[in-house]
Design an enzyme around this catalytic site. Sequence first.
Site, PDB file in Angstrom:
ATOM      1  CE  LYS A  22      17.796 -16.010 -35.639  1.00 30.13           C
ATOM      2  NZ  LYS A  22      18.969 -16.245 -34.766  1.00 30.13           N
ATOM      3  CG  ASN A  23      20.544 -12.417 -35.064  1.00 28.01           C
ATOM      4  OD1 ASN A  23      19.976 -13.396 -34.594  1.00 28.01           O
ATOM      5  ND2 ASN A  23      21.505 -12.516 -35.978  1.00 28.01           N
ATOM      6  CB  CYS A 125      26.849 -24.087 -32.409  1.00 30.14           C
ATOM      7  SG  CYS A 125      27.600 -22.777 -33.319  1.00 30.14           S
ATOM      8  NE  ARG A 130      28.268 -18.653 -33.048  1.00 30.25           N
ATOM      9  CZ  ARG A 130      27.020 -18.470 -33.461  1.00 30.25           C
ATOM     10  NH1 ARG A 130      26.315 -19.469 -33.887  1.00 30.25           N
ATOM     11  NH2 ARG A 130      26.494 -17.274 -33.444  1.00 30.25           N
ATOM     12  CG  ASP A 315      24.036 -14.260 -39.694  1.00 29.82           C
ATOM     13  OD1 ASP A 315      24.867 -15.170 -39.491  1.00 29.82           O
ATOM     14  OD2 ASP A 315      23.423 -13.693 -38.768  1.00 29.82           O
ATOM     15  NE  ARG A 408      17.697 -21.960 -33.659  1.00 27.13           N
ATOM     16  CZ  ARG A 408      18.961 -21.939 -33.269  1.00 27.13           C
ATOM     17  NH1 ARG A 408      19.759 -22.936 -33.591  1.00 27.13           N
ATOM     18  NH2 ARG A 408      19.431 -20.950 -32.560  1.00 27.13           N
TER      19      ARG A 408
HETATM   20  C1  UD1 Z   1      25.727 -12.960 -33.675  1.00 23.32           C
HETATM   21  C2  UD1 Z   1      24.487 -13.356 -34.443  1.00 23.32           C
HETATM   22  C3  UD1 Z   1      24.822 -14.324 -35.559  1.00 23.32           C
HETATM   23  C4  UD1 Z   1      25.917 -13.719 -36.447  1.00 23.32           C
HETATM   24  C5  UD1 Z   1      27.115 -13.258 -35.616  1.00 23.32           C
HETATM   25  C6  UD1 Z   1      28.137 -12.505 -36.444  1.00 23.32           C
HETATM   26  C7  UD1 Z   1      22.766 -13.203 -32.752  1.00 23.32           C
HETATM   27  C8  UD1 Z   1      21.775 -13.893 -31.874  1.00 23.32           C
HETATM   28  N1  UD1 Z   1      23.523 -13.957 -33.519  1.00 23.32           N
HETATM   29  O1  UD1 Z   1      26.245 -14.151 -33.097  1.00 23.32           O
HETATM   30  O2  UD1 Z   1      23.643 -14.568 -36.335  1.00 23.32           O
HETATM   31  O3  UD1 Z   1      26.338 -14.694 -37.373  1.00 23.32           O
HETATM   32  O4  UD1 Z   1      26.664 -12.375 -34.579  1.00 23.32           O
HETATM   33  O5  UD1 Z   1      27.568 -11.419 -37.073  1.00 23.32           O
HETATM   34  O6  UD1 Z   1      22.821 -11.990 -32.793  1.00 23.32           O
HETATM   35  N2  UD1 Z   1      33.979 -14.977 -30.325  1.00 23.32           N
HETATM   36  C9  UD1 Z   1      34.981 -15.341 -29.449  1.00 23.32           C
HETATM   37  N3  UD1 Z   1      34.765 -15.179 -28.103  1.00 23.32           N
HETATM   38  C10 UD1 Z   1      33.611 -14.664 -27.612  1.00 23.32           C
HETATM   39  C11 UD1 Z   1      32.595 -14.269 -28.513  1.00 23.32           C
HETATM   40  C12 UD1 Z   1      32.817 -14.443 -29.872  1.00 23.32           C
HETATM   41  O7  UD1 Z   1      36.039 -15.820 -29.858  1.00 23.32           O
HETATM   42  O8  UD1 Z   1      33.477 -14.542 -26.388  1.00 23.32           O
HETATM   43  C13 UD1 Z   1      34.205 -15.152 -31.781  1.00 23.32           C
HETATM   44  C14 UD1 Z   1      33.203 -16.138 -32.398  1.00 23.32           C
HETATM   45  O9  UD1 Z   1      33.639 -17.479 -32.251  1.00 23.32           O
HETATM   46  C15 UD1 Z   1      33.223 -15.678 -33.833  1.00 23.32           C
HETATM   47  C16 UD1 Z   1      33.375 -14.147 -33.726  1.00 23.32           C
HETATM   48  O10 UD1 Z   1      33.906 -13.924 -32.424  1.00 23.32           O
HETATM   49  O11 UD1 Z   1      34.318 -16.210 -34.524  1.00 23.32           O
HETATM   50  C17 UD1 Z   1      32.108 -13.358 -33.866  1.00 23.32           C
HETATM   51  O12 UD1 Z   1      31.116 -13.901 -33.030  1.00 23.32           O
HETATM   52  P1  UD1 Z   1      29.953 -12.998 -32.400  1.00 23.32           P
HETATM   53  O13 UD1 Z   1      29.897 -11.689 -33.098  1.00 23.32           O
HETATM   54  O14 UD1 Z   1      30.080 -13.010 -30.919  1.00 23.32           O
HETATM   55  O15 UD1 Z   1      28.649 -13.840 -32.796  1.00 23.32           O
HETATM   56  P2  UD1 Z   1      27.342 -14.062 -31.945  1.00 23.32           P
HETATM   57  O16 UD1 Z   1      27.052 -12.877 -31.095  1.00 23.32           O
HETATM   58  O17 UD1 Z   1      27.381 -15.409 -31.304  1.00 23.32           O
END
Ligand code: UD1
Length: 429
Positions: A22-23, A125, A130, A315, A408
């Site tokens: 999915k990701n 969320c 996030r 995850d 999901r």
């Molecule tokens: C993706 C995955 C999710 C997984 C996560 C970490 C998808 C659709 N989802 O989520 O299943 O749990 O990677 O492996 O691929 N952060 C910030 N600012 C930002 C972006 C992120 O502070 O602009 C922080 C987030 O709050 C979190 C950390 O960075 O603490 C990692 O998040 P991120 O790797 O971006 O997760 P997602 O891409 O949302």
Amino acid sequence: MDRIHITGGVPLHGTIPVIGAKNAALPLMAASLLTEETLTLSNLPHLVDITTMANLLAQHGVELSMNGALPGGGCDGRVLDLCGRAVANTTAPYDLVCRMRASVLVLGPLVARFGQARVSLPGGCAIGTRPVDLHIKGLEQMGARIELNEGYIEARRSGRLKGAQIIFPQVSVGATENLLMAAVLAEGETILMNAAREPEVCDLAQCLVAMGARIEGIGTDTVRIQGVERLRGARHGVVPDRIEAGTYAVAAAITRGAIELTGTRPELMVATLTCLSECGVRVEPTDKGVRINAVDADIVGTDIMTEPYPGFPTDMQAQVMALMATARGAAMITETIFENRFMHVPELMRMGAQINIHRASSAIVRGVPRLSGAQVMATDLRASVCLVLAGLSAQGDTIVNRVYHLDRGYERLVEKLAACGAHIERIRD
Ligand code: UD1
């Protein structure tokens, strides 16, 4: 709302085919916005999040058609053609973005190709605040003007984005993917430093290369992109889901059964498989994937800490916690990626688990010989599946409420587990 009913205590035996991730599929679908030509994705999973992304892209003007011919006629829906020729709308509305954070992945491609985008902020969320500040800052560095108006990110750029050197202060999967998609059409070179190296990020980069992008350093934390003027269509198979595979590996371990996972790539899930081996589970490579054998295993508590890839995936944290709850001895589980990812702990404790949380980021799990069935519910995808795993090993009956979270991210979860002997059914309301 549908529920899942499980009668626990049956060791699982059999084979489970692993689907496309999915990701990986979600950013790959968003990449269709980058070209007028058709992008064909195969090995797509059938999941609610995929439908949400398809609806989002359709309202932008992407034409989608499901393929994948079946021998007897009809189609299996695993092959999707996406054509971004007629994209006319660059707004991603709140009602779709609020259902799924990954919707924000349309931001980079839209600004890169059309010079403008209006994307609803995803909001908080269940697993933490996030933010998307890293996505926004990166696009600003590439010359986009960004304003936040009425809950929307409004991005503009006259002409092409400009290549930039972007150093991420922390590893972000989504920000790396969004900026990668922006950079492939930018003018000049972009360097992404401290970039995410997750297999799903690499899968996206490889698909972009097939579409004509020039990218070096795929799979490392420094990715160099030479922007090109246009991309073309391509065909791409989605990488297998290492989290789905890891979840069923834990199902075998927690029930002291043996399951072969086919269609998976064990080299992409080394941290999870190493953790299982250290616990006392036998991990055996096979021609088609990997066999997880926990028959008569004496599972011992093992510490884990979540980290960006190739570290232990956040995850998989909840699923492994369920396993540790039934292990011999104690395990310390430390979550470093998300600040609120122990939502499953109170529910596991209602099933008899002994867990103490320390400073919101570490949990000491003291294994008990047997969990007991209970009514439980969870607020996110992986927390929900952890309760299903706990229910499979518990004595008596477990009802997991709010099954929509599972829909999901897990395709035919009940059927796949039942095929391995689990006493599990979906109760439709
Ligand atoms: C993706 C995955 C999710 C997984 C996560 C970490 C998808 C659709 N989802 O989520 O299943 O749990 O990677 O492996 O691929 N952060 C910030 N600012 C930002 C972006 C992120 O502070 O602009 C922080 C987030 O709050 C979190 C950390 O960075 O603490 C990692 O998040 P991120 O790797 O971006 O997760 P997602 O891409 O949302």
